[in-house]
Design a protein around this motif. Sequence first.
Motif, PDB file in Angstrom:
ATOM      1  N   LEU A  43       3.879   8.875  -3.203  1.00  0.00           N
ATOM      2  CA  LEU A  43       4.820   9.271  -4.248  1.00  0.00           C
ATOM      3  C   LEU A  43       6.252   9.135  -3.747  1.00  0.00           C
ATOM      4  CD1 LEU A  43       4.695  10.481  -7.126  1.00  0.00           C
ATOM      5  CD2 LEU A  43       4.951  12.719  -6.075  1.00  0.00           C
ATOM      6  N   HIS A  44       7.124   8.694  -4.646  1.00  0.00           N
ATOM      7  CA  HIS A  44       8.554   8.520  -4.321  1.00  0.00           C
ATOM      8  C   HIS A  44       8.782   7.477  -3.240  1.00  0.00           C
ATOM      9  CE1 HIS A  44       9.625  11.673  -6.981  1.00  0.00           C
ATOM     10  NE2 HIS A  44       9.147  12.643  -6.247  1.00  0.00           N
ATOM     11  N   ALA A  45       7.865   6.539  -3.086  1.00  0.00           N
ATOM     12  CA  ALA A  45       8.103   5.443  -2.136  1.00  0.00           C
ATOM     13  C   ALA A  45       8.508   4.227  -2.937  1.00  0.00           C
ATOM     14  CB  ALA A  45       6.835   5.141  -1.347  1.00  0.00           C
ATOM     15  N   SER A 100       2.934   4.748  -7.973  1.00  0.00           N
ATOM     16  CA  SER A 100       1.915   5.483  -7.210  1.00  0.00           C
ATOM     17  C   SER A 100       1.303   6.603  -8.040  1.00  0.00           C
ATOM     18  CB  SER A 100       2.510   6.064  -5.929  1.00  0.00           C
ATOM     19  OG  SER A 100       3.594   6.916  -6.237  1.00  0.00           O
ATOM     20  N   CYS A 101       2.110   7.206  -8.923  1.00  0.00           N
ATOM     21  CA  CYS A 101       1.610   8.253  -9.811  1.00  0.00           C
ATOM     22  C   CYS A 101       0.598   7.664 -10.791  1.00  0.00           C
ATOM     23  CB  CYS A 101       2.789   8.871 -10.557  1.00  0.00           C
ATOM     24  SG  CYS A 101       2.348  10.208 -11.639  1.00  0.00           S
ATOM     25  N   GLU A 113       0.830  -1.209   0.000  1.00  0.00           N
ATOM     26  CA  GLU A 113       0.000   0.000   0.000  1.00  0.00           C
ATOM     27  C   GLU A 113       0.863   1.257   0.000  1.00  0.00           C
ATOM     28  OE1 GLU A 113      -3.349   2.143   2.798  1.00  0.00           O
ATOM     29  OE2 GLU A 113      -3.408  -0.048   2.629  1.00  0.00           O
ATOM     30  N   VAL A 114       1.991   1.217   0.679  1.00  0.00           N
ATOM     31  CA  VAL A 114       2.901   2.372   0.705  1.00  0.00           C
ATOM     32  C   VAL A 114       3.433   2.633  -0.709  1.00  0.00           C
ATOM     33  CG1 VAL A 114       5.086   3.280   1.593  1.00  0.00           C
ATOM     34  CG2 VAL A 114       3.565   2.009   3.108  1.00  0.00           C
ATOM     35  N   VAL A 115       3.911   1.583  -1.359  1.00  0.00           N
ATOM     36  CA  VAL A 115       4.462   1.726  -2.710  1.00  0.00           C
ATOM     37  C   VAL A 115       3.402   2.247  -3.678  1.00  0.00           C
ATOM     38  CG1 VAL A 115       5.317   0.415  -4.715  1.00  0.00           C
ATOM     39  CG2 VAL A 115       6.274  -0.003  -2.453  1.00  0.00           C
ATOM     40  N   GLU A 135      -7.042  -3.309  -4.278  1.00  0.00           N
ATOM     41  CA  GLU A 135      -7.628  -2.471  -5.330  1.00  0.00           C
ATOM     42  C   GLU A 135      -7.656  -1.021  -4.878  1.00  0.00           C
ATOM     43  OE1 GLU A 135     -11.384  -3.675  -6.892  1.00  0.00           O
ATOM     44  OE2 GLU A 135     -10.777  -5.762  -7.163  1.00  0.00           O
ATOM     45  N   TYR A 136      -7.532  -0.112  -5.878  1.00  0.00           N
ATOM     46  CA  TYR A 136      -7.501   1.325  -5.584  1.00  0.00           C
ATOM     47  C   TYR A 136      -8.361   2.063  -6.608  1.00  0.00           C
ATOM     48  CZ  TYR A 136      -3.099  -0.611  -3.838  1.00  0.00           C
ATOM     49  OH  TYR A 136      -2.149  -1.409  -3.247  1.00  0.00           O
ATOM     50  N   SER A 137      -8.832   3.229  -6.207  1.00  0.00           N
ATOM     51  CA  SER A 137      -9.552   4.110  -7.122  1.00  0.00           C
ATOM     52  C   SER A 137      -8.978   5.514  -6.959  1.00  0.00           C
ATOM     53  CB  SER A 137     -11.053   4.120  -6.809  1.00  0.00           C
ATOM     54  OG  SER A 137     -11.716   5.019  -7.679  1.00  0.00           O
ATOM     55  N   CYS A 138      -8.426   6.060  -8.045  1.00  0.00           N
ATOM     56  CA  CYS A 138      -7.789   7.386  -8.008  1.00  0.00           C
ATOM     57  C   CYS A 138      -6.734   7.464  -6.902  1.00  0.00           C
ATOM     58  CB  CYS A 138      -8.830   8.491  -7.855  1.00  0.00           C
ATOM     59  SG  CYS A 138     -10.080   8.488  -9.168  1.00  0.00           S
ATOM     60  N   GLY A 139      -6.042   6.373  -6.686  1.00  0.00           N
ATOM     61  CA  GLY A 139      -4.956   6.350  -5.710  1.00  0.00           C
ATOM     62  C   GLY A 139      -5.367   6.015  -4.294  1.00  0.00           C
TER      63      GLY A 139
END
Length: 652
Positions: free
Chosen positions: A105-107, A128-129, A99-101, A151-155
């Motif tokens: 950003l920049h992880a 992440s971008c 989840e961090v990655v 799963e993610y939506s818009c980050g």
Amino acid sequence: MTEEQIANNDSMYSADSIQVLEGLEAVRKRPAMYIGDTGVKGLHHLVYEVVDNSIDEALAGYCDHIEVTINEDNSITVQDNGRGIPVDFHEKEQKSALEVVMTVLHAGGKFDKGSYKVSGGLHGVGVSCVNALSTLLVAQVARDGELFQQEYSCGIPKEAVKVVGTTDKTGTYITFHPDGSIFTTTEYKYDILATRMRELAYLNAGLTISLTDRRVKNEAGEVKKETFHSEEGLKEFVRFVDSSREKLINDVIYINTEKQGTPVEVAIMYNTSYTENIHSYVNNINTIEGGTHLAGFRRALTRTLKKYAEDAKMLEKVKVEIAGDDFREGLTAVISIKVAEPQFEGQTKTKLGNNEVMGAVDQAVGEALTNYLEEHPKEAKMIVDKVVLAATARHAARKAREMVQRKSPMSGGGLPGKLADCSDKDPERCEIFLVEGDSAGGTAKQGRNRAFQAILPLRGKILNVEKAMRHKAYESEEIRNIYTALGVTIGTEDDSQEANIEKLRYKKIIIMTDADVDGAHIDTLIMTFFFRFMPQIIQNGYLYIANPPLYLCKKGKVEEYCWTEAQRQRFIETYGGGSENAIHTQRYKGLGEMNAQQLWDTTMDPENRTLRQVTIDNAAEVDYVFSMLMGEDVGPRREFIEENATYANIDA
């Protein structure tokens, strides 16, 4: 890397390896800052960001297969057989490392020197971008015998990381749907992705990358698929780029070494052409503006060849002075280096600034080239003879070039007589149309806005610079007129052939030709000229192609310009009930068939026109295409035209 080192690194690659540098909030607000733009280029950049993560695994020695799939709905799936992103608990962030990655950003492991020695990704914005700019992203990780998913939506995570199955494989699988409210288009172009995947396969010998397009099926119902794999890497790459040119020597001069802690790989070929073609990469990034690695290469090449020729007494009877440019005429080279902490600068942030790299490349190339020349005296003599020929031609070119300079507005020689200049003198606001023929030029002069639009008519097809020596180009009146009108000078006191665009008079240079095969040929001739003689114009984003309509369709009082056959068919369906006879269609065979008002309305008015910017996203591919289209070999050219015949113009 030894198996023991890989095993040790593998055990160290966990949540603790993931470092966090900054948050994601700004990505959706200002996407162009992170991926370049929100058009076609930015859309495809999303794929490259995900693939870069898999390439990093390959560079570290854990991955040898990457699969990229364009799905039916234009979503993308990227999967690899690497170690899989860590999923264990991240102490600092108090959540799963996955989840961090995916959400910060920049992880990533690439910021932890213990995980990756070098990594790709120009901006390092990471997956992440991509997540932030996708309406849906599904990440799956095969690791430790289990298959994890989030799963993610818009980050934003839709759920916690969960186990969805067991597996005996390892790797990461990412599927994402680009956000249509952010991107101007969400339709992926197969050819753009194929070009980059082919390039990555050449740059990473032994790695297999497959590209599948599920939107396209043949008669047997099989989807479109290509697999890219190169055992010889840069050797095969330089042969591919040079495949349309006549070889001077058959050998590829190949260098693969490490100097001062910098891995250096170079492949060199010589051909009978008159241009220098060097393509440089840092951590798989195409450094189209060059930098310290390119400077080191050029310095070593000039010094080593000159010393060899002098020691062998090959230059004693030569009456002209030999300069650095002469050693690189007819040279094609690919340079690939790996740098732990690259510093990029320049207009497009693709110019390497690390000073220590110059010496490393210089040393590597100097040593290897010295050995090659001593061991291959016959080939060495052919190269030196080519250098002497280049020097002789350059002296002839200097005289021709001085004719261009004398006519330059900066030398008080005035502008070309055919140029209809604009009244504004600020290059930022001014644009010039390079127009085919006096007839279309006359119409354009009548239709333009005189305040900021200049017109330069060109007589017929300009010289094909791909097949001509440089002094022949400078002797061409049409090419001299282009230089003079633009305010561009060639070369400096050191007799360089480089164009100086500091006093460029227009920041928009627009090629405007007929929408037919001849027009497409002239477009390509002019683009070839800029690519070979003034690449800075393209790199800075100053070159465009106008897009005149093909048809004017009328039904009663309804009129509509159509740029494509599909638009014309839509008009017929809408206003003619599907009957072509019910519609009056005017086919514009040339710009001269339009009156001044029509040309302004459709092609020149900044409010309504569509310009296509000529870009160099992949210089090696462009180099290959131009040499193939404009060179001597008919076969590949015919094949290319047949494959791309549906396009009205050939765009770089």
